[in-house]
Design an enzyme around this catalytic site. Structure first.
Site, short mmCIF file in Angstrom:
data_model
loop_
_atom_site.label_atom_id
_atom_site.label_comp_id
_atom_site.label_asym_id
_atom_site.label_seq_id
_atom_site.Cartn_x
_atom_site.Cartn_y
_atom_site.Cartn_z
N GLY A 125 6.65 -6.04 -1.39
CA GLY A 125 6.20 -6.55 0.01
C GLY A 125 7.23 -7.10 0.87
N GLY A 126 6.48 -7.53 2.04
CA GLY A 126 7.28 -7.71 3.18
C GLY A 126 7.88 -9.19 2.89
N TRP A 144 0.87 -1.19 0.06
CA TRP A 144 -0.23 0.15 -0.25
C TRP A 144 0.80 1.37 -0.03
CZ3 TRP A 144 1.80 2.52 4.06
CH2 TRP A 144 2.33 1.77 5.14
N ASN A 145 2.17 1.25 0.32
CA ASN A 145 2.87 2.49 1.04
C ASN A 145 3.08 3.40 -0.53
OD1 ASN A 145 4.93 0.58 0.04
ND2 ASN A 145 6.44 1.72 1.23
N GLU A 187 12.42 -4.24 10.91
CA GLU A 187 11.58 -3.28 10.07
C GLU A 187 10.36 -2.50 10.93
OE1 GLU A 187 9.72 -4.21 6.37
OE2 GLU A 187 10.60 -2.31 5.49
N GLU A 193 11.12 -7.52 -4.29
CA GLU A 193 11.59 -6.23 -3.65
C GLU A 193 11.05 -5.95 -2.18
OE1 GLU A 193 13.04 -3.77 -4.88
OE2 GLU A 193 13.51 -4.52 -6.78
N CYS A 241 10.45 1.68 2.21
CA CYS A 241 11.31 0.43 2.26
C CYS A 241 12.32 0.85 2.66
CB CYS A 241 11.07 -0.44 1.21
SG CYS A 241 11.34 0.85 -0.25
P1 NAD Z 1 2.87 -7.33 2.51
O1 NAD Z 1 3.96 -8.29 2.16
O2 NAD Z 1 1.89 -7.66 3.75
O3 NAD Z 1 1.56 -7.12 1.37
C1 NAD Z 1 2.04 -6.83 -0.04
C2 NAD Z 1 1.28 -7.34 -1.09
O4 NAD Z 1 1.15 -8.99 -1.00
C3 NAD Z 1 -0.20 -7.17 -0.80
O5 NAD Z 1 -0.95 -6.82 -2.04
C4 NAD Z 1 -0.83 -8.38 -0.21
O6 NAD Z 1 -2.20 -8.32 -0.38
C5 NAD Z 1 -0.08 -9.45 -0.83
N1 NAD Z 1 -0.17 -10.63 -0.21
C6 NAD Z 1 -0.04 -11.08 1.00
N2 NAD Z 1 0.03 -12.42 1.02
C7 NAD Z 1 0.00 -13.10 -0.06
C8 NAD Z 1 0.34 -14.29 -0.55
N3 NAD Z 1 0.30 -15.37 0.32
N4 NAD Z 1 0.30 -14.52 -1.84
C9 NAD Z 1 0.17 -13.36 -2.83
N5 NAD Z 1 0.20 -12.24 -2.34
C10 NAD Z 1 0.15 -11.92 -0.91
O7 NAD Z 1 3.37 -5.75 2.62
P2 NAD Z 1 2.80 -4.60 3.30
O8 NAD Z 1 2.49 -4.55 4.70
O9 NAD Z 1 1.58 -4.14 2.32
O10 NAD Z 1 3.87 -3.51 2.82
C11 NAD Z 1 5.22 -3.29 3.67
C12 NAD Z 1 6.17 -4.23 3.20
O11 NAD Z 1 6.62 -3.75 1.91
C13 NAD Z 1 7.55 -3.74 4.00
O12 NAD Z 1 8.33 -4.92 4.30
C14 NAD Z 1 8.18 -2.76 3.00
O13 NAD Z 1 9.60 -2.74 3.24
C15 NAD Z 1 7.96 -3.53 1.69
N6 NAD Z 1 8.15 -2.89 0.51
C16 NAD Z 1 9.52 -2.77 -0.18
C17 NAD Z 1 9.59 -2.04 -1.21
C18 NAD Z 1 10.86 -2.43 -2.09
O14 NAD Z 1 11.01 -1.54 -3.26
N7 NAD Z 1 11.95 -2.99 -1.68
C19 NAD Z 1 8.93 -0.84 -1.51
C20 NAD Z 1 7.84 -0.77 -0.57
C21 NAD Z 1 7.64 -1.57 0.38
#
Ligand code: NAD
Length: 491
Positions: free
Chosen positions: A228-229, A151-152, A383, A250, A284
């Site tokens: 994501g995470g 979402w960020n 984090e 990422e 991130c």
């Molecule tokens: P998250 O990992 O909870 O969710 C990210 C996405 O993955 C969401 O759309 C979610 O619905 C989806 N998802 C969740 N479970 C899944 C599954 N089992 N299979 C497939 N998709 C699934 O992350 P968040 O809390 O929304 O975002 C924060 C994280 O994102 C932080 O760790 C941050 O560092 C990271 N992030 C990284 C970057 C980068 O470029 N390195 C950029 C922005 C954010």
């Protein structure tokens, strides 16, 4: 109340079972919009539409120059609508409007960059070691891309995936974050307006389970682009065992900022503030481990606290606001707990540590500075994804490098020093994908972005990313005027 439908195969639709989710405005804690939630039927429809568009119809027949023109048109529309898109992202995620508007304006440049690269992807003619053979390679699209974003910074994180994916001729199913999906549906309206053929870009939202899992394990998905995470990334990698999709990750970070005694202190303070409190720390690349050389430690921390005290917390839509709310209540609880643990582990709370007074049900948190005794403290290891800075100190350059590298993450790193030789030595020694020297948190469509270690694999932005959305096809042509040799006669 605003309701968002999904965009599948060029049509707007609700879920077959009528499922919806509530999207909450983090500044008020109130529901402001609903969105259709994709189940198995919608995931299958979206992937089938993307697969069809890839194999037949106008997109499959379109040349690379024409694809570039469509991307340029999309960039124009994003630029023209950056205020509106920014405001929607702010309402949905709580991120400051000053950031979302400016970032969305810049997102247009990412589409322009890949529009320009679309017809510059080339193969090669090979100096092959066989007689009468002409062999060449082509770079071809990989297939249906499942783009999964958090979402960020959704407009930005979508651009870094869709720009190269579409320029290279792939088709996409984008899963918007369930936390703040609205900007992605607004974006889909511009995709439609730009004239992309049906099925080329499909936009859905849903929860990780089942929507994200079904999408990323779908047999017709050939490429997964995930941001994501790290915990979710483990699921993604397991899901990709079903389809062997080429996967880029990422992930999160715990990026160090090193401040040497010879640094320009004003720059370093600005870098640390930008790295920790920009985007309310929900970045991130947050530089959330700050290492200060012992000789300047006390004065630096005093100045840092003074700056933190002056930060204006407020409504993210207000142009004067510098720190807005966190995106989710879970995030607020996570950082509150982590700070408590840090203090129990010996950290000193220099500033913040709790929600500010007078913000009602909004998920606000005061920018926080912790003086930490060592790297074992929870806020130093994990984090935070919130405005929480952990400060530590070092005596020597070697110590600074060892501390910076003592993390399972390796996304970004900041080095503040006026000694160019030191800057280069330290940047060579730090295990991170991105190094900023005397600056912090700058990105560009031209510069590859991505992490080492558990911060991920693959690179977004730059020419590298374009290659990551193509694969090589090798073509052998027999140029001999003689018939093909008898396979049972060895020569
Ligand atoms: P998250 O990992 O909870 O969710 C990210 C996405 O993955 C969401 O759309 C979610 O619905 C989806 N998802 C969740 N479970 C899944 C599954 N089992 N299979 C497939 N998709 C699934 O992350 P968040 O809390 O929304 O975002 C924060 C994280 O994102 C932080 O760790 C941050 O560092 C990271 N992030 C990284 C970057 C980068 O470029 N390195 C950029 C922005 C954010």
């Amino acid at each position: 109340m605003q309701h968002y439908q999904m965009y599948i195969d060029g049509e707007w639709c609700d879920a077959q079972d009528g499922a919806t989710l509530d999207s909450i405005n983090p500044a008020t804690g109130e529901v402001w919009a609903t969105a259709a939630v994709a189940g198995e039927t919608e995931v299958n429809r979206a992937v089938a539409a993307a697969d069809r568009a890839l194999k037949q119809g106008p997109w499959a027949e379109m040349n690379a120059t024409a694809r570039g023109k469509l991307l340029r048109r999309l960039g124009d529309l994003i630029g023209e609508n950056s205020q509106h898109l920014g405001d929607i992202e702010t309402t949905d995620s709580g991120k400051l409007a000053t950031e979302t508007r400016a970032q969305t304006g810049y997102v247009a440049d990412f589409y322009y960059y890949y529009a320009g690269l679309a017809d510059k992807v080339q193969g090669a003619t090979l100096p092959i070691d066989k007689p009468n053979m002409h062999v060449f390679t082509k770079r071809v699209p990989i297939g249906v891309v499942a783009a999964v974003v958090p979402w960020n910074a959704q407009m930005f994180l979508t651009a870094t995936k869709l720009g190269p994916a579409l320029a290279a001729g792939n088709t996409v199913v984008l899963k918007a974050s369930e936390q703040a999906p609205a900007p992605m549906f607004e974006f889909a309206k511009l995709v439609e307006q730009a004239g992309f053929p049906p099925g080329v870009v499909n936009v859905i939202t849903g929860f990780g389970e089942p929507c994200g899992r079904l999408l990323t394990s779908h047999p017709d998905v050939a490429r997964i682009a995930f941001t994501g995470g790290p915990d979710t990334a483990r699921h993604i990698v397991r899901n990709s065992a079903e389809n062997f999709a080429v996967t880029s990750l990422e992930l999160g970070g715990k990026s160090p900022i090193l401040v040497f005694e010879d640094a320009d202190i004003e720059s370093a303070i600005n870098g640390v503030i930008a790295g920790n409190f920009g985007a309310t720390g929900q970045s991130c690349v947050a530089g959330s481990r700050v290492f200060i050389q012992s000789s300047i430690r006390e004065d630096f921390l005093r100045q840092l606290v003074e700056r933190a005290r002056q930060i204006r917390i407020g409504d993210p839509l207000d142009e004067d606001t510098q720190v807005g709310p966190l995106a989710t209540k879970a995030q607020l609880d996570h950082i509150s707990e982590s700070i408590k643990d840090a203090v129990a582990q010996g950290a000193t709370l220099l500033y913040g540590g709790k929600p500010p007074e007078g913000f009602g049900k909004g998920w606000y948190f005061t920018p926080t500075i912790l003086d930490c005794p060592d790297q074992r403290v929870r806020t130093v290891r994990e984090e935070m994804f919130g405005p929480v800075l952990s400060a530590l100190s070092f005596d020597t350059e070697e110590q600074a490098i060892a501390l910076a590298n003592d993390s399972r993450f390796g996304l970004g790193a900041g080095i503040f020093t006026n000694n160019i030789a030191r800057a280069l030595r330290v940047s060579d020694a730090i295990h991170s994908g991105i190094i900023w020297i005397n600056t912090y948190r700058v990105v560009s469509p031209i510069a590859p972005f991505g992490g080492f270690k558990q911060s991920g694999s693959g690179r977004e932005s730059g020419i590298d990313a374009m290659n990551d959305y193509t694969r090589t096809k090798t073509v052998w042509i027999n140029t001999s005027s003689e018939p093909m040799a008898n396979p049972f006669v060895m020569r």
